[in-house]
Every structure is written in structure tokens, then in C-alpha cells.
Scaffold this motif. Structure first.
Motif, short mmCIF file in Angstrom:
data_model
loop_
_atom_site.label_atom_id
_atom_site.label_comp_id
_atom_site.label_asym_id
_atom_site.label_seq_id
_atom_site.Cartn_x
_atom_site.Cartn_y
_atom_site.Cartn_z
N SER A 24 41.40 51.72 44.19
CA SER A 24 41.23 50.27 44.01
C SER A 24 42.45 49.65 43.34
CB SER A 24 39.97 49.99 43.19
OG SER A 24 38.83 50.54 43.80
N ILE A 25 42.95 50.31 42.29
CA ILE A 25 44.13 49.81 41.59
C ILE A 25 45.34 49.81 42.52
CG2 ILE A 25 45.78 50.38 39.76
CD1 ILE A 25 43.40 51.32 38.08
N SER A 26 45.49 50.86 43.31
CA SER A 26 46.60 50.93 44.24
C SER A 26 46.55 49.82 45.28
CB SER A 26 46.61 52.30 44.94
OG SER A 26 47.63 52.37 45.90
N THR A 27 45.35 49.53 45.78
CA THR A 27 45.21 48.49 46.79
C THR A 27 45.58 47.11 46.23
OG1 THR A 27 43.45 49.77 47.86
CG2 THR A 27 43.59 47.44 48.44
N VAL A 72 48.99 57.67 32.48
CA VAL A 72 48.89 56.69 33.54
C VAL A 72 48.56 55.28 33.04
CG1 VAL A 72 46.44 57.11 34.08
CG2 VAL A 72 47.99 56.34 35.88
N THR A 73 47.73 55.16 32.01
CA THR A 73 47.30 53.83 31.58
C THR A 73 48.44 52.96 31.05
OG1 THR A 73 45.02 54.52 31.16
CG2 THR A 73 45.79 52.57 30.00
N PRO A 74 49.27 53.44 30.10
CA PRO A 74 50.40 52.60 29.68
C PRO A 74 51.33 52.25 30.84
CG PRO A 74 50.07 54.41 28.14
CD PRO A 74 49.19 54.69 29.33
N MET A 110 49.68 49.42 32.97
CA MET A 110 49.68 48.14 32.27
C MET A 110 51.07 47.52 32.27
SD MET A 110 47.15 49.16 29.09
CE MET A 110 47.10 47.54 28.36
N ALA A 111 52.09 48.34 31.99
CA ALA A 111 53.46 47.83 32.00
C ALA A 111 53.85 47.36 33.40
CB ALA A 111 54.42 48.93 31.51
N ALA A 112 53.45 48.12 34.42
CA ALA A 112 53.79 47.75 35.80
C ALA A 112 53.11 46.45 36.22
CB ALA A 112 53.40 48.88 36.74
N ALA A 113 51.86 46.26 35.80
CA ALA A 113 51.14 45.03 36.14
C ALA A 113 51.82 43.82 35.51
CB ALA A 113 49.69 45.13 35.68
N LEU A 173 45.30 40.54 35.70
CA LEU A 173 43.90 40.29 35.38
C LEU A 173 42.99 41.40 35.91
CD1 LEU A 173 41.98 38.17 34.10
CD2 LEU A 173 41.74 37.18 36.39
N LEU A 174 43.32 41.94 37.08
CA LEU A 174 42.50 42.99 37.67
C LEU A 174 42.93 44.39 37.22
CD1 LEU A 174 42.18 41.69 41.36
CD2 LEU A 174 40.47 41.57 39.53
N ILE A 175 44.22 44.61 37.09
CA ILE A 175 44.70 45.98 36.88
C ILE A 175 44.62 46.42 35.42
CG2 ILE A 175 46.79 47.40 36.90
CD1 ILE A 175 47.44 46.14 39.59
N ILE A 176 44.97 45.55 34.49
CA ILE A 176 45.00 45.98 33.08
C ILE A 176 43.63 46.43 32.59
CG2 ILE A 176 45.35 45.15 30.71
CD1 ILE A 176 47.77 43.61 31.72
N PRO A 177 42.54 45.68 32.80
CA PRO A 177 41.23 46.20 32.37
C PRO A 177 40.84 47.48 33.11
CG PRO A 177 41.11 43.84 32.81
CD PRO A 177 42.42 44.31 33.36
#
Length: 406
Positions: free
Chosen positions: A19-22, A76-78, A81-84, A177-181
Motif C-alpha cells: 500500500s505504501i509503495s503504491t 524502514v520507518t525513518p 518518513m524522510a522520503a515522504a 499524510l498517508l505514508i507517515i502514519p
């Protein structure tokens, strides 16, 4: 058997990663949908209007390498978030761009951010699976193609109502808004004991080659460039090819969509095959199928036949790039998966960029795409040659070598 790997959590993590990748991969495809509106505002030819896409791919190629290294260091999480946030910044700069040159620079930032949602996510999810690693990587890689099939269509209404700048403002808000959470749910990291060679080993016999890990990585990068120079010929030029044949750009866009959806199916099927045969045999099957598809473009130019050949090509090539992630996991240390997968995937993207330009140059020089298809076939043969060489030189891994890859 390690209870964490192939667990219910692993599958839930895979669904969230897909989902995050899409969502995040919109950064690779949005400029394609915006290109005609950008050209209408700034003027100039199609070459100038294509510059933002070229720099998007340049940023995307570099980002797969840089984000892979950050994945190995910070998790992966940091990284996500940085990429978003970086992607959002790129869209803000794009929305404010006063010229095609500044838009192209903004697109390079967008491409750099979007890269985190492809190879690094494949590398991360590969660590959470052992028995079903192939299908897991194939599913994670499908987010990139799903984004290409979904986002240009989804953004068409916003583009018609608010223009291309309105699309950029929307994506600047939507991506973080979608990826960070969502990325916060991926904070869990594998314990050290789950990263050892014994814990990560599949049921197949481990293999080794008579080269250093660095040399093996460079060989895979060469193969990646070669396969994607070949892959880029239909993917980048199918619309122009259809225009030349008199079918129009809409038909070409439909063929590209057929090709990409075939690629999604191919990535899923190839994932299942990788779990049974391994990475190199699966890649060879896909690469041989891709060559057959390229050859079939030469004699056929009827509408129905081109749709059929495009589907064959898509069903063949979709599993090639994810196979590199599996090969790296089979031959190289798990602790370096992010950096090595990122480097090889960067090579494949550079191959796409090189092949897209090369095919256009050959077309300009020859007046047709026939030689461009032959050029793609030659590069495809190089890819097959490299992978056959690796396969023939590999052998069962010695116990001390297996421990060294922990």
C-alpha cells in the motif's frame, strides 16, 4: 525454524508495504500525466517537455542506492518518513516552478523521494520471509506498476479542474499524510538472530560464486543495465510507435496499460516460481520471454497482434527486476541487502533511461523503430549471457562460507 519469518505479522507487513509503495510511487508516474499540460504552459517541443521526466528518473536511480543504505543503518520507518517529506517538498517546488528548468529540478527531488518506495521496500520485506520470500518480493515490487496503472487515471479529474499545479499541491499534501502514519506500523525490526545465514536460508541449497561480493554485485548491475535497456524500448516508445503506425496516442496508452498490468501478473507469478526454482532460473525465464516479445514486435504491426505482443511482453518482463533482489539474498550477506539491492536496482533504472534515449536516437538516425528493436534484442542477449555465466560458475556453498554471510 524462526517463528518471526513467514509469520502472520510478516504478511500484514507485506500488505502495508504494498500500500505504501503504491502511494509513494506516484512520484515516478505523475509527470507523465502532466506532461501535455506542462508543455502547453511553457511551450517548446516534446523534447523540452520530456526533461522533467528524465530528471525524475535520474533522481529515482540515485535514490534507490541512497535509501538502500539508510535502510541498513536506520530501518524502514525513518527512511519512509524522510522520503515522504522529501517527495512533498519536491511537489511544492514543482507547483511554484516558473520555468521548465526549475520544474525539472523539482522533479529530480520528487524522483529521489519516490525511490524509497521501490527497491528499499523490496529489500526490507525480503528479510521477513524465508519460505515465501519470492512471492513476497514480487508482491512488494508490484506497488510500482500499480501506481503507474492507477495514479494517472485517478489524477485526471484534478488535472482537468485545477491544472497541473493543482495536482502538485494535492500530492504535496497527500503523500506525507498517508505514508507517515502508515510507516509507524513498520517500526518493528528483526532481532539479530533472525538475520543470520541459518535463519534466512531457504529450503534450497545455498550457492556461492568464485568472485568477491563486490564483483558479484557489479556483474548483477551489468545484467540489470542490459535487461532494462531492452525493456525500455516498448515501455518508453510504445505510444510513439503506435502514432507512427497510424493508431494514435490513445491506443498506445492502452497498450502501455496492458503491458503494465501484465507486468503486475508477471511479478506475482514470478514470485511463486522464485520460491521453487530460485532467482537466477526465474530471471532467465523472464529474460528469454522478454526477448521473444521484442522479436515478435518486428514482423507484426496489426492492431490486434500488437495488443497480443504487448501482453506477452508484459507477462514476460515484470518479474525480471524483483528477481535481482532474490539473487542478492541468495548469494550475498543479508545485513547488506538494502545497499546492494539499491545499487543493482539503480543500475536497472539507469538502463531504462539509457535505453529510452538510445531507442529515440536510433529512430532519429534510421527513420524507424526496427533497428531500435534489434538493439534491444542485442542488450537482452547480453543480460542472458551474464546470468548464464553466474549460474554455470555457482556451486553449493561451503559451511564456512555460509557462516561468513551471516
Amino acid at each position: 525454524m524462526n517463528p518471526i519469518l513467514d509469520s502472520r505479522y510478516s504478511w500484514a507487513r507485506l500488505v502495508l508495504s504494498l500500500s505504501i509503495s503504491t502511494v509513494g510511487s506516484v512520484g515516478m508516474w505523475s509527470i507523465i500525466a502532466l506532461m501535455p499540460a506542462v508543455q502547453a504552459e511553457f511551450g517548446g517541443g516534446r523534447g523540452a517537455a520530456s526533461l522533467p521526466y528524465t530528471l525524475t528518473m535520474a533522481g529515482y536511480a540515485l535514490g534507490n542506492l541512497l535509501w538502500g543504505r539508510q535502510l541498513d543503518r536506520f530501518g524502514v520507518t525513518p527512511m519512509l518518513m524522510a522520503a515522504a517529506l522529501l517527495t512533498a517538498l519536491g511537489y511544492v517546488l514543482a507547483a511554484l516552478s516558473p520555468s521548465i528548468a526549475t520544474l525539472a529540478a523539482a522533479q529530480a527531488v520528487i524522483g529521489l523521494g519516490a525511490a524509497a518506495f521501490f527497491a528499499p521496500l523490496m529489500a526490507d520485506i525480503s528479510l521477513w520471509f524465508r519460505r515465501r520470500r519470492g512471492i513476497a518480493v514480487g508482491i512488494a515490487a508490484s506497488g510500482n506498476y500499480l501506481a503507474g496503472a492507477i495514479w494517472p487515471l485517478a489524477l485526471s479529474g484534478v488535472l482537468a479542474e485545477s491544472g497541473w499545479r493543482g495536482v502538485c499541491w494535492l500530492l504535496a499534501l497527500l503523500v506525507p499524510l498517508l505514508i507517515i502514519p502508515a510507516s509507524l506500523f513498520l517500526r518493528r525490526r528483526l532481532p539479530a538472530e533472525s538475520l543470520t545465514a541459518a535463519a534466512q536460508a531457504t529450503g534450497r541449497a545455498l550457492r556461492e560464486v568464485p568472485w568477491s561480493p563486490r564483483m558479484m554485485t557489479w556483474l548483477l548491475a551489468l545484467a540489470g543495465v542490459a535487461c532494462c535497456v531492452a525493456m525500455s524500448m516498448p515501455q518508453v516508445h510504445i505510444v510513439a510507435f503506435c502514432v507512427d503506425l497510424g493508431y494514435g496516442p490513445a491506443v498506445g496508452a492502452e497498450m502501455l496499460s496492458v503491458m503494465l498490468m501484465g507486468g503486475v501478473v508477471s511479478r506475482l507469478i514470478s514470485g511463486l516460481v522464485m520460491d521453487r526454482l530460485g532467482g537466477i532460473p526465474t530471471l532467465l525465464i523472464g529474460s528469454i520471454g522478454q526477448m521473444i516479445g521484442l522479436i515478435l514486435y518486428l514482423p507484426f504491426d496489426g492492431l490486434a497482434s500488437l495488443y497480443a505482443v504487448s501482453l506477452i511482453f508484459g507477462l514476460s518482463q515484470g518479474g525480471i527486476v524483483p528477481a535481482y533482489a532474490i539473487i542478492i539474498r541468495e548469494y550475498l550477506p543479508a545485513r547488506e541487502a538494502g545497499a546492494r539491492v539499491g545499487f543493482v536496482i539503480m543500475a536497472t533504472i539507469l538502463g531504462m533511461a539509457l535505453g529510452g534515449w538510445m531507442s529515440g536516437w536510433i529512430y532519429d538516425a534510421s527513420g524507424s523503430y526496427q533497428l531500435a528493436f534489434l538493439n534491444g534484442i542485442a542488450w537482452n542477449a547480453l543480460n542472458i549471457g551474464v546470468m548464464v555465466t553466474i549460474l554455470l560458475r555457482s556451486r553449493p556453498r561451503r559451511p564456512e562460507a555460509a557462516l561468513a554471510t551471516a
